[in-house]
Design a protein around this motif. Structure first.
Motif, mmCIF file in Angstrom:
data_model
loop_
_atom_site.group_PDB
_atom_site.id
_atom_site.type_symbol
_atom_site.label_atom_id
_atom_site.label_comp_id
_atom_site.label_asym_id
_atom_site.label_seq_id
_atom_site.Cartn_x
_atom_site.Cartn_y
_atom_site.Cartn_z
ATOM 1 N N LEU A 1 0.829 -1.203 0.000
ATOM 2 C CA LEU A 1 0.000 0.000 0.000
ATOM 3 C C LEU A 1 0.865 1.257 0.000
ATOM 4 N N VAL A 2 1.911 1.257 0.830
ATOM 5 C CA VAL A 2 2.813 2.414 0.876
ATOM 6 C C VAL A 2 3.460 2.632 -0.492
ATOM 7 N N VAL A 3 3.891 1.537 -1.106
ATOM 8 C CA VAL A 3 4.529 1.626 -2.419
ATOM 9 C C VAL A 3 3.556 2.181 -3.455
ATOM 10 N N ALA A 4 2.316 1.686 -3.441
ATOM 11 C CA ALA A 4 1.319 2.145 -4.417
ATOM 12 C C ALA A 4 0.996 3.624 -4.212
ATOM 13 N N VAL A 5 0.873 4.037 -2.949
ATOM 14 C CA VAL A 5 0.592 5.455 -2.656
ATOM 15 C C VAL A 5 1.764 6.322 -3.117
ATOM 16 N N LEU A 6 3.002 5.851 -2.867
ATOM 17 C CA LEU A 6 4.172 6.604 -3.313
ATOM 18 C C LEU A 6 4.193 6.741 -4.831
ATOM 19 N N LEU A 7 3.836 5.658 -5.511
ATOM 20 C CA LEU A 7 3.837 5.697 -6.963
ATOM 21 C C LEU A 7 2.773 6.670 -7.481
ATOM 22 N N LEU A 8 1.589 6.647 -6.859
ATOM 23 C CA LEU A 8 0.550 7.597 -7.256
ATOM 24 C C LEU A 8 0.993 9.026 -6.957
ATOM 25 N N PHE A 9 1.624 9.210 -5.784
ATOM 26 C CA PHE A 9 2.117 10.541 -5.427
ATOM 27 C C PHE A 9 3.152 11.010 -6.444
ATOM 28 N N LEU A 10 4.034 10.089 -6.864
ATOM 29 C CA LEU A 10 5.015 10.423 -7.884
ATOM 30 C C LEU A 10 4.321 10.813 -9.186
ATOM 31 N N SER A 11 3.257 10.081 -9.528
ATOM 32 C CA SER A 11 2.522 10.378 -10.760
ATOM 33 C C SER A 11 1.848 11.741 -10.680
ATOM 34 N N ILE A 12 1.280 12.038 -9.507
ATOM 35 C CA ILE A 12 0.632 13.344 -9.336
ATOM 36 C C ILE A 12 1.677 14.457 -9.370
ATOM 37 N N LEU A 13 2.826 14.211 -8.735
ATOM 38 C CA LEU A 13 3.916 15.197 -8.789
ATOM 39 C C LEU A 13 4.329 15.446 -10.228
ATOM 40 N N ASN A 14 4.448 14.364 -10.984
ATOM 41 C CA ASN A 14 4.844 14.498 -12.377
ATOM 42 C C ASN A 14 3.800 15.279 -13.167
ATOM 43 N N MET B 1 9.524 -0.174 -9.848
ATOM 44 C CA MET B 1 10.760 0.566 -10.068
ATOM 45 C C MET B 1 10.814 1.084 -11.502
ATOM 46 N N GLY B 2 10.496 0.206 -12.455
ATOM 47 C CA GLY B 2 10.506 0.625 -13.846
ATOM 48 C C GLY B 2 9.532 1.758 -14.110
ATOM 49 N N VAL B 3 8.321 1.629 -13.534
ATOM 50 C CA VAL B 3 7.309 2.669 -13.720
ATOM 51 C C VAL B 3 7.762 3.984 -13.091
ATOM 52 N N SER B 4 8.315 3.923 -11.888
ATOM 53 C CA SER B 4 8.723 5.148 -11.185
ATOM 54 C C SER B 4 9.871 5.848 -11.899
ATOM 55 N N VAL B 5 10.864 5.073 -12.370
ATOM 56 C CA VAL B 5 11.981 5.674 -13.097
ATOM 57 C C VAL B 5 11.484 6.286 -14.405
ATOM 58 N N PHE B 6 10.599 5.580 -15.092
ATOM 59 C CA PHE B 6 10.021 6.102 -16.331
ATOM 60 C C PHE B 6 9.282 7.413 -16.075
ATOM 61 N N THR B 7 8.482 7.436 -14.986
ATOM 62 C CA THR B 7 7.719 8.638 -14.656
ATOM 63 C C THR B 7 8.646 9.795 -14.293
ATOM 64 N N ALA B 8 9.680 9.498 -13.500
ATOM 65 C CA ALA B 8 10.629 10.545 -13.100
ATOM 66 C C ALA B 8 11.346 11.117 -14.320
ATOM 67 N N LEU B 9 11.720 10.251 -15.259
ATOM 68 C CA LEU B 9 12.410 10.727 -16.455
ATOM 69 C C LEU B 9 11.478 11.539 -17.348
ATOM 70 N N LEU B 10 10.175 11.196 -17.362
ATOM 71 C CA LEU B 10 9.208 12.012 -18.103
ATOM 72 C C LEU B 10 9.167 13.430 -17.542
ATOM 73 N N GLY B 11 9.106 13.513 -16.201
ATOM 74 C CA GLY B 11 9.102 14.833 -15.570
ATOM 75 C C GLY B 11 10.384 15.585 -15.850
ATOM 76 N N LEU B 12 11.504 14.862 -15.793
ATOM 77 C CA LEU B 12 12.792 15.494 -16.074
ATOM 78 C C LEU B 12 12.833 16.014 -17.511
#
Length: 786
Positions: free
Chosen positions: A277-290, A668-679
Motif C-alpha cells: 500500500l505504501v509503495v502504491a501510494v508513493l507511486l501515485l504521489f510520484l505520478s501526481i507530482l509528475n 521501479m521501472g514505472v517510477s523511473v520512467f515517470t521521473a524521467l518524463l518529468g525530467l
C-alpha cells in the motif's frame, strides 16, 4: 497522462488486494465474541496453540461467561467416500467438534445447524459446491448416506454456504471422531493436540473476565507445579507468574494477526500488505507530482497569455476555472486509461498475489472521487493560483520564467521525483540481491532429483508397516536410486511436538519420524554419533537422535550423546546429533527436533506423511510413470499418487518474496520512467527558455561541449540531491523488510551506489541529449527574433 494512469492502476490493484485480505471473517456475526486460545508465559516469549482434552473440564466451569467452546482437531485434504454404488472423494474435510458451527454459523442451504449438532456422531456437513459436485445442482442431499474411507457411515445433515472469505473454511466436516476423542482423553493431560476457540456470551467483554478465565484454565497446572516445587500456589504465582499464562486473539483480526497460528495467514502478511500500500501510494504521489510538474511547465509557457488576458480584464477566478477544466479533462482520460490497464493487468496481478480478485468499479467510486479532487488541487488549482498571482507587468516582460520562485518550485518538484525513483530503484536492487542470496544458501540437505510423494493410505492401515513392506520392491524399479519415509512437510511445522526431559531440565521439541535411510537419501550430515542402524529394527524402540539446536539448548559441556531423555513416560538414549537443516523456509529459525523411528510409539505411523524417492536423471518421465503404476498396484489403489520435486516444494516457501521482488521491479521501472518524463519536460522547458543565451554564447565563441555542461550541470545536482535524501528512507525500509528473514544479507553500500549510477546515467543521457540539440540551433534565427 500515461504516468498518472499507471499510478492510479497500481493503487487500485493494491487496494483490491488490501480490501480482500481485510475481509476475512468479517461476515461472521460473532467475530468480536469468538477468541483463539494460546498458552503463554514461555521464556522465549512465544505462544503455543496446542491444548490437552482435559481443558474442556475447566471451560465448563466458565459457563456463565462462555457461551460455547470448540476443540479443533484434524484436517484432511481428501478422503475416499462411497455414495450408493459410486466411489468418489470428499475434499478439504475437517474433523471438529459440532460446536464449531457456534463459532462459524454458515448459512444453511439444506438442512439445519441444529439437526447437524443433534446428530453429530453420525453427521456430515457439505459446502454447497461440494454437495453439487457429489449429488447434482439443485438436489437436496439431506438424509443421504455416505460411507467414509474406513467404513464409517454418516448422513448428510447440512449443506452450507461460505458467505465470504473465511480462515481455513472447510469444504466438508464431520464431528464423530473429534467428539469421541475429547471424551476418550478427558483425563489425558500430556496429549497437546487440539486448538481451542471460545465464544463469550452476548454483552460480556473479554477485558472484564480475562483474569478469571486465565486462572481457571491454569488451575490444574498451578496445583501440580506448586506441589512439585513444594510451595503454596500463592508463592508459585509470585515467583513464576509475572506474565499471563494464556492470551486470546479475537476472530475479527485473527487473519492478519502476525501471532495467530490457528486462523492467521502468517506473521508477514500484514507487513507485506502495508508495504504494498505504501509503495502504491508513493507511486501515485510520484505520478501526481509528475502531472503537477508538467502542468506547471505548461502554465509557465502560457504565462504571457495569462498576463494579456488579465490586462484585457479577465478575472483570476475565470482563469482558474479554465485551468481546472483542462486538468479535469486530462484526469478523466487518465482514469479511462487506468480502467483499461486494470482489466489488462489484473490476471498477472492475481498470479503475483495468488488470488482471484475481480474488479468492480462501484467499489472504488469514492476513491476515484478522492484521487480526482487531489489531482485537481495539486495539479490544477495550486499551479493555477501560482501563475495568476504573479505581477502582470513582470509576466509580460518575460522575466517570470527565470524568476527565483519559479525555479525553486520546478526544482523542488523534480527533486521529489528523483527521491521516489531512487527509493524504488534501490529497494528493487536490494530485493534482487536478497533473493539471489537465498537461492544460493546451503539448506543442510540436498533435494536434487528427489520426489516427495504424499503418503495417504485408504482404510485402516499402519503406514509404517506398509512402507517397510513395499520399500524394497520400490527400490527395484528402473530409475529409482533411493527410498525413505518421514513426517517432514516442506514449508510447514512438525505435525507433532512434545516436552522432553534430561534430568530436571525440560525442552519442547518437534517429533520427526524417519526411517533408517533418511539422512543418506536427503544428504543430511551428522555432527556426531550415528544414525539408526537398518539391521537393528528394534533399536527404534529406545533410541533417538536430536538436532544441533536441541543440543545447544541443554548446553552440556560433554554434549548430549549417550544421555537419556524422558519422552511421554519412556526413556530414549541419544545416539547421534543431526546438523541443523532448513525445510521450513528462510524466514524460520531452526527449532529443537527429536528424530524417532516409526516403531518408537504406537501412534507414530499416523504422522508418516511423505515417501521420498531419489530418481536417476536419465528418463525422468519414464521413471515417474513406473512409480505411479507401482503405487496404484502395490501401495494405494484408491488415492491417486500426488508428488512434487523437493526443490520445487522448497522454492514455494520463498515464492512470496520472489513475487515481492517482481512487483518492486515493475514499480521501479514505472517510477523511473515517470521521473524521467518529468525530467524531460522540465529540461525541455528550461533549455527552450535559454536558447537566446545559447545563441549569444555561440556568437561569442563558446564551444558545444562547454554549452552542454552549462545547460546540464544543475540537473545532475538535482539528481544527486534526490539520491542523498532517499538514502535514509531506503535504509529503514530495507532493514524492515530484511528482518523477516533468518538468512539475510547485510545492508551494504553497493546497491546504493549502483542505483545512483543507473539513474544518474539515464538522467545525464537525457539532459545531454536535449542540451546537444540546443547547441545545434540556428543562431541568426534567435538573435533576429529577439
Amino acid at each position: 497522462m500515461l504516468g498518472l494512469s499507471m499510478g492510479i492502476t497500481a493503487l487500485i490493484l493494491v487496494l483490491m488486494y488490501w480490501k480482500y485480505e481485510h475481509s476475512y471473517n468479517q461476515w461472521n456475526p460473532y467475530k468480536d465474541r469468538v477468541f483463539e486460545v494460546y498458552k503463554a508465559g514461555f521464556d522465549d516469549g512465544g505462544l503455543n496453540p496446542w491444548m490437552p482434552a482435559p481443558m474442556a473440564n475447566q471451560l465448563d466451569q466458565l459457563s456463565d461467561v462462555i457461551e460455547s467452546y470448540t476443540f479443533l482437531w484434524n484436517f484432511t485434504k481428501s478422503k475416499s467416500i462411497t455414495i450408493g454404488n459410486r466411489q468418489d472423494f470428499v475434499y478439504n474435510l475437517a474433523d471438529h467438534q459440532a460446536s464449531y458451527l457456534d463459532m462459524f454459523p454458515f448459512p444453511a442451504i439444506y438442512g439445519t445447524i441444529k439437526d447437524y449438532q443433534d446428530n453429530k456422531l453420525d453427521a456430515i456437513a457439505l459446502e454447497r459446491k461440494q454437495a453439487e459436485r457429489l449429488f447434482g445442482v439443485g438436489v437436496d442431499p439431506v438424509g443421504e448416506e455416505v460411507i467414509l474411507d474406513g467404513g464409517k457411515h454418516v448422513i448428510v445433515r447440512l449443506v452450507y454456504e461460505v458467505p465470504g472469505p473465511t480462515s481455513n473454511a472447510p469444504d466438508a466436516f464431520v464431528s464423530y471422531s473429534g467428539e469421541q476423542t475429547i471424551v476418550d482423553k478427558i483425563n489425558v493431560w500430556n496429549d497437546h493436540n487440539y486448538n481451542i476457540l471460545i465464544k463469550l456470551k452476548q454483552g460480556i467483554l473479554l477485558s472484564d473476565v480475562k483474569t478469571r478465565i486465565i486462572n481457571t484454565l491454569y488451575q490444574p497446572f498451578l496445583e501440580a507445579y506448586a506441589k512439585h516445587e513444594g510451595i503454596t500456589e500463592d508463592e508459585y504465582r509470585a515467583k513464576y507468574m509475572q506474565e499471563d499464562r494464556y492470551v486470546f486473539f479475537d476472530l475479527e483480526h485473527a487473519y492478519l494477526n502476525p501471532k495467530s497460528e490457528i486462523y492467521g495467514s502468517g506473521e508477514h502478511t500484514q507487513k507485506i500488505l502495508t508495504s504494498m500500500l505504501v509503495v502504491a501510494v508513493l507511486l501515485l504521489f510520484l505520478s501526481i507530482l509528475n502531472t503537477s510538474n508538467l502542468t506547471m511547465v505548461q502554465y509557465f509557457k502560457r504565462a504571457k497569455e495569462v498576463g494579456v488576458r488579465k490586462v484585457l480584464g479577465a478575472e483570476k477566478g475565470n482563469l482558474i476555472v479554465q485551468f481546472v477544466f483542462e486538468s479535469v479533462l486530462t484526469t478523466v482520460l487518465s482514469f479511462v486509461l487506468a480502467l483499461f490497464l486494470i482489466e489488462l493487468l489484473l490476471p498477472y496481478f492475481n498470479l503475483l498475489v495468488d488470488q482471484t480478485l475481480v474488479f468492480y468499479i462501484g467499489d472504488f467510486v469514492f476513491l476515484f472521487i478522492g484521487i480526482l479532487i487531489s489531482i485537481i488541487v495539486l495539479a490544477a488549482i495550486l499551479p493555477g493560483l501560482f501563475v495568476v498571482s504573479f505581477n502582470t507587468l513582470t509576466v509580460l516582460k518575460g522575466n517570470f520564467v527565470r524568476s527565483k520562485l519559479g525555479v525553486i518550485v520546478r526544482s523542488t518538484l523534480l527533486v521529489f521525483q528523483f527521491v521516489i525513483a531512487f527509493f524504488f530503484l534501490t529497494i528493487a536492487l536490494f530485493m534482487n540481491k536478497q533473493i539471489t542470496y537465498l537461492i544460493n544458501q546451503n539448506l543442510g540437505f540436498k533435494g536434487d532429483q528427489i520426489v516427495n510423494i504424499s503418503y495417504h493410505l485408504s482404510g485402516i492401515q499402519n503406514s509404517y508397516e506398509v512402507f517397510n513392506d513395499f520399500k524394497e520392491d520400490l527400490l527395484k524399479i528402473k530409475g529409482v536410486e533411493g527410498v525413505t519415509a518421514h513426517s517432514l512437510r516442506i514449508g510447514q511445522e512438525e505435525g507433532s511436538s512434545s516436552t522432553n526431559r534430561i534430568g530436571e531440565v525440560s525442552l519442547h521439541s518437534g517429533n520427526i519420524i524417519v526411517d533408517s535411510d533418511f539422512i543418506n537419501l536427503m544428504g543430511i550430515q551428522l555432527k556426531g554419533g550415528r544414525f539408526f542402524d537398518p539391521k537393528l529394527k528394534s533399536e527404534g524402540e529406545n533410541k533417538v537422535l536430536v538436532n544441533e539446536t536441541f543440543e545447544r539448548a541443554f548446553d552440556f559441556k560433554e554434549g548430549v550423546i549417550g544421555k537419556k531423555i524422558q519422552w511421554n513416560g519412556k526413556y530414549f538414549e541419544i545416539i547421534g546429533v543431526v546438523r541443523d537443516f532448513n525445510m521450513k523456509g528462510f524466514m524460520v529459525n531452526s527449532t529443537p527436533q527429536t528424530y524417532f523411528m516409526g516403531n518408537a510409539a504406537s501412534w507414530f505411523h499416523y504422522l508418516l506423511s511423505t515417501v521420498s524417492v531419489k530418481i536417476s536423471r536419465d528418463d525422468v518421465q519414464g521413471t515417474l510413470v513406473r512409480i505411479e503404476d507401482f503405487w496404484k498396484d502395490r501401495v494405494e489403489p484408491v488415492y491417486p499418487m500426488k508428488y512434487a520435486f523437493v526443490n520445487e516444494q522448497f522454492a514455494d516457501t520463498y515464492r512470496k518474496s520472489v513475487y515481492q521482488k517482481t512487483l518492486f521491479m515493475v514499480l521501479m521501472g514505472v517510477s523511473v520512467f515517470t521521473a524521467l518524463l518529468g525530467l524531460l519536460a522540465i529540461v525541455s522547458f528550461s533549455i527552450e527558455n535559454r536558447l537566446k543565451e545559447v545563441a549569444i554564447r555561440k556568437v561569442m565563441g563558446a564551444e558545444g561541449k562547454s554549452l552542454i555542461v552549462n545547460l546540464s550541470g544543475k540537473f545532475i545536482i538535482y539528481c544527486t540531491l534526490g539520491f542523498c535524501i532517499s538514502v535514509f528512507p531506503v535504509y529503514y525500509a530495507v532493514q524492515l523488510w530484511l528482518e523477516d528473514f533468518v538468512y539475510r544479507i547485510e545492508v551494504g553500500v553497493l546497491p546504493f551506489i549502483l542505483a545512483f549510477i543507473i539513474l544518474l546515467f539515464l538522467s545525464v543521457l537525457l539532459v545531454v541529449w536535449k542540451s546537444w540539440l540546443a547547441t545545434r540551433i540556428n543562431v541568426l534565427t534567435y538573435i533576429n527574433y529577439e
